[in-house]
Design an enzyme around this catalytic site. Sequence first.
Site, short mmCIF file in Angstrom:
data_model
loop_
_atom_site.label_atom_id
_atom_site.label_comp_id
_atom_site.label_asym_id
_atom_site.label_seq_id
_atom_site.Cartn_x
_atom_site.Cartn_y
_atom_site.Cartn_z
N ARG A 38 7.68 5.70 5.91
CA ARG A 38 8.45 4.63 6.55
C ARG A 38 9.75 5.15 7.17
O ARG A 38 10.20 4.62 8.18
CB ARG A 38 8.74 3.51 5.55
CG ARG A 38 7.51 2.64 5.34
CD ARG A 38 7.78 1.53 4.37
NE ARG A 38 6.70 0.54 4.42
CZ ARG A 38 6.46 -0.35 3.48
NH1 ARG A 38 7.20 -0.37 2.39
NH2 ARG A 38 5.48 -1.22 3.61
N LYS A 200 0.38 -7.06 -5.23
CA LYS A 200 1.08 -8.25 -4.71
C LYS A 200 0.07 -9.39 -4.54
O LYS A 200 -0.22 -9.85 -3.43
CB LYS A 200 1.77 -7.94 -3.40
CG LYS A 200 2.95 -6.97 -3.58
CD LYS A 200 3.65 -6.70 -2.27
CE LYS A 200 4.80 -5.72 -2.46
NZ LYS A 200 5.39 -5.27 -1.21
N GLY A 353 2.91 0.16 2.17
CA GLY A 353 3.68 1.29 1.68
C GLY A 353 2.93 2.12 0.66
O GLY A 353 2.84 3.35 0.75
N GLY A 376 1.40 -6.31 3.87
CA GLY A 376 1.43 -7.77 4.03
C GLY A 376 1.52 -8.15 5.50
O GLY A 376 0.85 -9.09 5.95
N1 LIG Z 1 -5.16 -2.88 -11.68
C1 LIG Z 1 -3.88 -2.81 -11.35
N2 LIG Z 1 -2.91 -3.30 -12.17
C2 LIG Z 1 -1.61 -3.20 -11.85
N3 LIG Z 1 -1.15 -2.65 -10.72
C3 LIG Z 1 -2.05 -2.15 -9.88
C4 LIG Z 1 -3.45 -2.22 -10.13
N4 LIG Z 1 -4.10 -1.63 -9.10
C5 LIG Z 1 -3.14 -1.23 -8.23
N5 LIG Z 1 -1.93 -1.52 -8.69
C6 LIG Z 1 -0.62 -1.20 -8.08
O1 LIG Z 1 -0.50 -1.85 -6.85
C7 LIG Z 1 0.61 -1.25 -6.19
C8 LIG Z 1 0.46 -1.41 -4.69
O2 LIG Z 1 0.27 -2.78 -4.37
P1 LIG Z 1 0.77 -3.42 -3.01
O3 LIG Z 1 2.27 -3.37 -2.94
O4 LIG Z 1 0.13 -4.75 -2.94
O5 LIG Z 1 0.16 -2.42 -1.94
P2 LIG Z 1 0.76 -1.94 -0.54
O6 LIG Z 1 2.17 -1.40 -0.78
O7 LIG Z 1 -0.16 -0.87 -0.07
O8 LIG Z 1 0.77 -3.16 0.33
C9 LIG Z 1 0.63 0.19 -6.64
O9 LIG Z 1 1.90 0.50 -7.15
C10 LIG Z 1 -0.45 0.26 -7.73
O10 LIG Z 1 -0.05 0.98 -8.87
O1 LIG Z 2 6.37 -2.96 1.10
C1 LIG Z 2 6.31 -3.98 1.80
O2 LIG Z 2 5.20 -4.71 1.94
P1 LIG Z 2 3.69 -4.15 1.66
O3 LIG Z 2 3.65 -3.65 0.22
O4 LIG Z 2 2.83 -5.37 1.84
O5 LIG Z 2 3.43 -3.08 2.67
C2 LIG Z 2 7.48 -4.47 2.61
O6 LIG Z 2 8.59 -3.60 2.50
C3 LIG Z 2 7.84 -5.89 2.20
O7 LIG Z 2 8.26 -5.90 0.86
P2 LIG Z 2 8.17 -7.29 0.03
O8 LIG Z 2 6.69 -7.60 -0.17
O9 LIG Z 2 8.90 -7.02 -1.28
O10 LIG Z 2 8.85 -8.37 0.86
#
Ligand SMILES: Nc1ncnc2c1ncn2[C@@H]1O[C@H](COP(=O)(O)OP(=O)(O)O)[C@@H](O)[C@H]1O
Ligand SMILES: O=C(OP(=O)(O)O)[C@H](O)COP(=O)(O)O
Length: 397
Positions: A38, A200, A353, A376
């Site tokens: 990023r 998330k 991320g 997201g």
């Molecule tokens: N079964 C699980 N239980 C808890 N956390 C998890 C699980 N599977 C994945 N994760 C966590 O999800 C996080 C990423 O989720 P998210 O923020 O939604 O993805 P991204 O950043 O790619 O959008 C990682 O830190 C990972 O450790």
């Molecule tokens: O990491 C982010 O989103 P992403 O995990 O969905 O890629 C953005 O920085 C937004 O963070 P937020 O979901 O805490 O508002």
Amino acid sequence: MAFTKKTVRDIDVDGKRVLMRVDFNVPLKDGVVTDDTRVRAAIPTISYLKEHNAKIILMSHLGRPKGDGPEPELSLKPAADKLAELTGFDVKFVDDTYGEKAAAAVDALEPGDILVLENVRFDKREKKNDPEIGKILASYGDVFVLDAFGTAHRAQGSVVGPAAYLPAVAGFLLEKEVDTLTSIFAEPERPFVAIVGGSKVSSKIGVLDHLIDSADTLIIGGGMAYTFFLAKGYAVGTSLKEEDWIERAGEMLKKAEDKGVKILLPIDNIVADHFGEDAVGEVVDSDKIPADRMGMDIGPKTEALYTEAIAGAKTVFWNGPMGVFEMDQFAHGTEAVARAVADSDCTSIIGGGDSVAAINKFGLADKMSWISTGGGASMELVEGKALPGVEALNDAE
Ligand SMILES: Nc1ncnc2c1ncn2[C@@H]1O[C@H](COP(=O)(O)OP(=O)(O)O)[C@@H](O)[C@H]1O
Ligand SMILES: O=C(OP(=O)(O)O)[C@H](O)COP(=O)(O)O
């Protein structure tokens, strides 16, 4: 559809104070940035502004602080240091965002200087999109640039606020992300396989409903899976779950069945008795998760199932790891899926991320068609939604 908003190319920035919202929400371990995607992604706009003699004020959130004051482990200082390291530029940092100290640091800027403000989320008014936040931040700039694609889906103070007071334009990253993703999602080559995981759950589970309309196969893993297990009547032990979404998850399973869209859920899982580096995994089938265990990764049978589904895809959109990949013992499922995507002859879009950090960890980034800095945000684009941050910018003439 071409990008319809003004960009930094359309305005004069010479000698101006340019307030720029970036997404420096980077993974940290012991105060060190573990994936700098990023930060790198923001450099083209930052370099352009510096070459054009702007006084550059950068702001971002990092993580999800409580919002009632500084949390040293979520300071933006490591991201500012990373920017300096990657560019060789002198990058100033001020441990204040909305107060006199930040204002004084802005006042001291000369053309070509770069200043990073402290985490915008150390004040709870940011997430509430309190107009006061936009006003204070806008007072630091003559123009506002949004380059935080990863946060453009959040209608929060630093993302949309300054646009009410200043000329507001997009940076190069935002423009490129929106252009690329909207064109791929407009008419994805089929079969279109969407893969959704991560943690998330509440902010992303709703999008799955839309993906049932647009994808041919929907693969669910990571923390997202357990709410669906509950909808199927399975026990999930201490796994991540979203009770409020169980009913909707059940409706989605039914809708997919009615429409002939395949939803693939894990058939086995790696579970552990606690969440930690020293946790030891064991494989259990999805309908046999013990009450005192939490799901940490997909299991081997699931890896094989998902690999097969991905092999036949023409377009893959992936957001959210299949497991807690930061811990090596729970990274196997995410790696297997990443390799399947890399090996398949498809247009592959990876967003988020942590998902991108996972792809980098496995050294597979150059095998993907598009690495998006937003999880997201890209999910909302696949849904056909407008991003509030983009909406707030000035229209191109
Ligand atoms: N079964 C699980 N239980 C808890 N956390 C998890 C699980 N599977 C994945 N994760 C966590 O999800 C996080 C990423 O989720 P998210 O923020 O939604 O993805 P991204 O950043 O790619 O959008 C990682 O830190 C990972 O450790
Ligand atoms: O990491 C982010 O989103 P992403 O995990 O969905 O890629 C953005 O920085 C937004 O963070 P937020 O979901 O805490 O508002």
